[in-house]
Design a protein around this motif. Structure first.
Motif, mmCIF file in Angstrom:
data_model
loop_
_atom_site.group_PDB
_atom_site.id
_atom_site.type_symbol
_atom_site.label_atom_id
_atom_site.label_comp_id
_atom_site.label_asym_id
_atom_site.label_seq_id
_atom_site.Cartn_x
_atom_site.Cartn_y
_atom_site.Cartn_z
ATOM 1 N N ALA A 155 0.828 -1.206 0.000
ATOM 2 C CA ALA A 155 0.000 0.000 0.000
ATOM 3 C C ALA A 155 0.861 1.254 0.000
ATOM 4 N N ILE A 156 1.983 1.206 0.719
ATOM 5 C CA ILE A 156 2.889 2.356 0.757
ATOM 6 C C ILE A 156 3.488 2.606 -0.631
ATOM 7 N N ALA A 157 3.818 1.540 -1.349
ATOM 8 C CA ALA A 157 4.366 1.696 -2.699
ATOM 9 C C ALA A 157 3.396 2.477 -3.590
ATOM 10 N N LYS A 158 2.114 2.123 -3.521
ATOM 11 C CA LYS A 158 1.116 2.822 -4.338
ATOM 12 C C LYS A 158 0.921 4.254 -3.854
ATOM 13 N N ARG A 159 0.982 4.446 -2.544
ATOM 14 C CA ARG A 159 0.774 5.782 -1.979
ATOM 15 C C ARG A 159 1.814 6.773 -2.496
ATOM 16 N N TYR A 160 3.008 6.283 -2.742
ATOM 17 C CA TYR A 160 4.081 7.170 -3.186
ATOM 18 C C TYR A 160 4.391 7.010 -4.671
ATOM 19 N N GLY A 161 3.341 6.734 -5.432
ATOM 20 C CA GLY A 161 3.425 6.749 -6.891
ATOM 21 C C GLY A 161 4.246 5.644 -7.497
ATOM 22 N N GLY A 162 4.427 4.534 -6.766
ATOM 23 C CA GLY A 162 5.270 3.464 -7.273
ATOM 24 C C GLY A 162 4.538 2.156 -7.458
ATOM 25 N N TYR A 163 5.264 1.071 -7.332
ATOM 26 C CA TYR A 163 4.692 -0.252 -7.564
ATOM 27 C C TYR A 163 5.535 -1.299 -6.838
ATOM 28 N N VAL A 164 5.010 -2.499 -6.758
ATOM 29 C CA VAL A 164 5.703 -3.618 -6.113
ATOM 30 C C VAL A 164 6.512 -4.373 -7.163
ATOM 31 N N ASN A 165 7.793 -4.537 -6.919
ATOM 32 C CA ASN A 165 8.652 -5.287 -7.829
ATOM 33 C C ASN A 165 8.765 -6.755 -7.408
ATOM 34 N N GLU A 166 8.753 -6.992 -6.102
ATOM 35 C CA GLU A 166 8.835 -8.354 -5.570
ATOM 36 C C GLU A 166 8.199 -8.365 -4.186
ATOM 37 N N THR A 167 7.449 -9.399 -3.888
ATOM 38 C CA THR A 167 6.816 -9.465 -2.573
ATOM 39 C C THR A 167 6.904 -10.877 -2.006
ATOM 40 N N GLY A 168 7.074 -10.941 -0.699
ATOM 41 C CA GLY A 168 7.148 -12.221 -0.012
ATOM 42 C C GLY A 168 6.920 -11.987 1.474
ATOM 43 N N THR A 169 6.859 -13.068 2.234
ATOM 44 C CA THR A 169 6.585 -12.944 3.662
ATOM 45 C C THR A 169 7.684 -12.180 4.384
ATOM 46 N N TYR A 170 8.923 -12.452 4.019
ATOM 47 C CA TYR A 170 10.036 -11.860 4.758
ATOM 48 C C TYR A 170 10.896 -10.900 3.926
ATOM 49 N N ARG A 171 10.541 -10.721 2.660
ATOM 50 C CA ARG A 171 11.325 -9.804 1.829
ATOM 51 C C ARG A 171 10.439 -9.215 0.741
ATOM 52 N N SER A 172 10.497 -7.907 0.635
ATOM 53 C CA SER A 172 9.741 -7.212 -0.410
ATOM 54 C C SER A 172 10.640 -6.166 -1.054
ATOM 55 N N ILE A 173 10.434 -5.967 -2.350
ATOM 56 C CA ILE A 173 11.148 -4.922 -3.077
ATOM 57 C C ILE A 173 10.103 -4.049 -3.756
ATOM 58 N N ILE A 174 10.133 -2.769 -3.466
ATOM 59 C CA ILE A 174 9.177 -1.841 -4.073
ATOM 60 C C ILE A 174 9.940 -0.693 -4.720
ATOM 61 N N ARG A 175 9.253 0.015 -5.579
ATOM 62 C CA ARG A 175 9.820 1.217 -6.179
ATOM 63 C C ARG A 175 8.833 2.368 -5.960
#
Length: 212
Positions: free
Chosen positions: A65-85
């Motif tokens: 949700a934070i990724a979208k809030r700041y005009g970005g997107y999710v590059n990778e998501t998982g339980t213990y590791r996420s990468i957003i832009r």
């Protein structure tokens, strides 16, 4: 006809030399020497965060949700590791929001200035496009099948080079616009039965001292 063949071979040799890597780097040194405005620089930002949280699963949802809030997107998501832009100019604000999701154990932010690399790609792209223009003109003048095949082979090589350079420049443009944030999550360790007993004893002893 002999004149055309000589002209063809001369242009072929000159074009190949002009589009060689050595020539491109020599030209890039001249171009890079020009002073750059701050807004023209290409800087790629990468942030790494480590958080200790109660429930990693739900925290990952908040991160999306934070990724979208700041005009970005999710590059990778998982339980213990996420990468957003997120948009680069909003990087600090996004990090502040993510930090509120748990205990921030580690934070690092790196900025990679790739301006010279980008300018080098631009110069090599310009060279390749100019060379392609010359070969297209030469193709119209080719009189034999052999000449046509040689020109078409060089055009194919130049088209591949142009596509490759455009792809690299587009990637830099994209990563210059969107900063990358890697978030590593750790689950907060809950005390076992003995741990809860110890906590109870500690609180009881502390209460006695306070009363005394």
């Amino acid at each position: 006809m002999p004149y055309l063949r000589h002209a063809f071979m001369l242009i072929l040799a000159l074009s190949t030399a002009c589009t060689s890597q050595k020539a491109a780097y020599q030209m890039s040194d001249t171009m890079i020497a020009r002073p750059q405005q701050e807004d023209d620089r290409k800087i790629l930002y990468n942030a790494d965060l480590t958080l200790t949280v109660e429930t990693p699963d739900s925290t990952s949802s908040y991160i999306q949700a934070i990724a979208k809030r700041y005009g970005g997107y999710v590059n990778e998501t998982g339980t213990y590791r996420s990468i957003i832009r997120v948009e680069s100019q909003l990087l600090d604000a996004a990090i502040d929001d993510i930090s509120q999701l748990g205990r921030l154990d580690r934070k690092s932010i790196r900025g990679q200035d790739v301006t010279e690399t980008y300018l080098d790609y631009q110069i090599r792209l310009d060279n390749a496009q100019q060379a392609r223009g010359r070969y297209l003109d030469l193709l119209d003048q080719a009189a034999t099948v052999d000449e046509i095949l040689k020109v078409e082979k060089e055009l194919e090589r130049l088209n591949e080079t142009i596509d490759l350079l455009k792809g690299k420049m587009n990637r830099i443009d994209h990563l210059d616009t969107y900063a990358t944030i890697t978030i590593n999550l750790r689950e907060r360790q809950k005390p076992g039965i003995l741990g809860y007993i110890g906590i109870g004893l500690y609180r009881g002893v502390r209460w006695l001292f306070v009363r005394g």
